[in-house]
Design a protein around this motif. Structure first.
Motif, mmCIF file in Angstrom:
data_model
loop_
_atom_site.group_PDB
_atom_site.id
_atom_site.type_symbol
_atom_site.label_atom_id
_atom_site.label_comp_id
_atom_site.label_asym_id
_atom_site.label_seq_id
_atom_site.Cartn_x
_atom_site.Cartn_y
_atom_site.Cartn_z
ATOM 1 N N ASN A 101 0.824 -1.217 0.000
ATOM 2 C CA ASN A 101 0.000 0.000 0.000
ATOM 3 C C ASN A 101 0.855 1.262 0.000
ATOM 4 O O ASN A 101 0.487 2.273 -0.617
ATOM 5 C CB ASN A 101 -0.942 -0.006 1.204
ATOM 6 N N ARG A 103 3.735 1.556 -1.441
ATOM 7 C CA ARG A 103 4.236 1.685 -2.809
ATOM 8 C C ARG A 103 3.197 2.271 -3.750
ATOM 9 O O ARG A 103 3.536 2.905 -4.745
ATOM 10 C CB ARG A 103 4.670 0.316 -3.346
ATOM 11 N N LYS A 104 1.919 2.056 -3.447
ATOM 12 C CA LYS A 104 0.847 2.546 -4.307
ATOM 13 C C LYS A 104 0.317 3.909 -3.867
ATOM 14 O O LYS A 104 -0.702 4.372 -4.382
ATOM 15 C CB LYS A 104 -0.301 1.530 -4.315
ATOM 16 N N ASP A 105 1.011 4.551 -2.934
ATOM 17 C CA ASP A 105 0.590 5.856 -2.434
ATOM 18 C C ASP A 105 0.693 6.889 -3.558
ATOM 19 O O ASP A 105 1.782 7.287 -3.961
ATOM 20 C CB ASP A 105 1.470 6.260 -1.245
ATOM 21 N N LYS A 106 -0.451 7.365 -4.061
ATOM 22 C CA LYS A 106 -0.464 8.304 -5.185
ATOM 23 C C LYS A 106 -0.172 9.736 -4.754
ATOM 24 O O LYS A 106 0.060 10.602 -5.597
ATOM 25 C CB LYS A 106 -1.821 8.246 -5.890
ATOM 26 N N GLU A 107 -0.174 10.009 -3.470
ATOM 27 C CA GLU A 107 0.040 11.378 -3.001
ATOM 28 C C GLU A 107 1.506 11.788 -3.048
ATOM 29 O O GLU A 107 1.831 12.957 -3.019
ATOM 30 C CB GLU A 107 -0.487 11.535 -1.573
ATOM 31 N N ASN A 108 2.375 10.822 -3.092
ATOM 32 C CA ASN A 108 3.803 11.140 -3.092
ATOM 33 C C ASN A 108 4.533 10.168 -4.007
ATOM 34 O O ASN A 108 4.913 9.072 -3.601
ATOM 35 C CB ASN A 108 4.370 11.063 -1.669
ATOM 36 N N ILE A 109 4.744 10.571 -5.263
ATOM 37 C CA ILE A 109 5.365 9.690 -6.236
ATOM 38 C C ILE A 109 6.802 9.362 -5.834
ATOM 39 O O ILE A 109 7.273 8.243 -5.964
ATOM 40 C CB ILE A 109 5.334 10.330 -7.634
ATOM 41 N N ARG A 112 7.009 6.686 -3.262
ATOM 42 C CA ARG A 112 6.743 5.344 -3.764
ATOM 43 C C ARG A 112 7.998 4.673 -4.288
ATOM 44 O O ARG A 112 8.114 3.453 -4.298
ATOM 45 C CB ARG A 112 5.699 5.413 -4.874
#
Length: 209
Positions: A101, A103-109, A112
């Motif tokens: 999860n 790694r899939k955090d879209k808020e902070n590329i 990831r």
């Protein structure tokens, strides 16, 4: 005067041929990379129990597809099968779930890119090697949920029209000339999938792509 010119020329030549040495050299700045790890405590006993021998089998095929210019897999393109690729299997513990999860955090590329498993968590894994058709097998599995992952290297080859020049005729017209050339580009795709063994003794089939 002639002597001074010769001396100056020799001095310049000597300076150019002699390497320069400095007492102090400013180091290049390195980007500070912060590593992120799951906050959940890894339970090694739970992982060992999940990787204990059972009677189920996980059979799969690992492959990818060439990317479009926008970075997406071309849906109609032929498959590129993973040849001699290592497939890693992790038991899906709460620690592995949080790692996935993060790694899939879209808020902070940027975040990831630098999410890691602990050494202890990475040690609790199984590995299989694919054949030339991308096929792999994990025998002796227990019922449970597992995460499969592999890094598939491949080279994409294509052609393009390279401009070679323009020709002009006697009437003021012009013609552009092109030559077809080949190119190749190396890629590495991370392919991964969750798989669940529901019953002891069953054969679970999975496409890893």
């Amino acid at each position: 005067m002639q002597f001074e010119k010769c001396f100056l020329a020799l001095a310049i030549a000597f300076t150019a041929a002699t390497p320069s040495f400095s007492q102090y050299k400013e180091p290049e700045k390195k980007e500070k990379v912060e590593a992120f790890y799951p906050e959940v405590t890894f339970d090694s006993l739970q992982a060992k129990r999940m990787l204990a021998k059972g009677n189920a089998v996980i059979k799969g095929v690992a492959y990818t597809k060439p990317k479009t210019k926008l970075g997406y897999s071309a849906p109609l393109a032929p498959r590129i099968y993973a040849n001699k690729m290592t497939v890693v299997l992790f038991p899906v513990t709460p620690y592995v779930e949080e790692w996935y999860n993060l790694r899939k955090d879209k808020e902070n590329i940027r975040k990831r890119r630098f999410v890691y498993l602990s050494k202890d968590a990475y040690r609790h894994r199984l590995e299989a090697i694919t054949n030339s058709d991308g096929e792999f097998t994990f025998p002796d599995m227990k019922p449970g949920k597992y995460f499969l992952q592999g890094l598939l290297d491949y080279t994409y080859k294509g052609t393009y029209n390279a401009y070679t020049g323009t020709g002009y005729n006697n009437y003021g017209g012009q013609t552009d000339y092109y030559q077809q050339k080949q190119y190749s580009k190396d890629f590495q795709d991370r392919i991964e999938e969750f798989v669940e063994v529901k019953e002891d003794g069953e054969i679970v089939k999975v496409n890893l792509h």
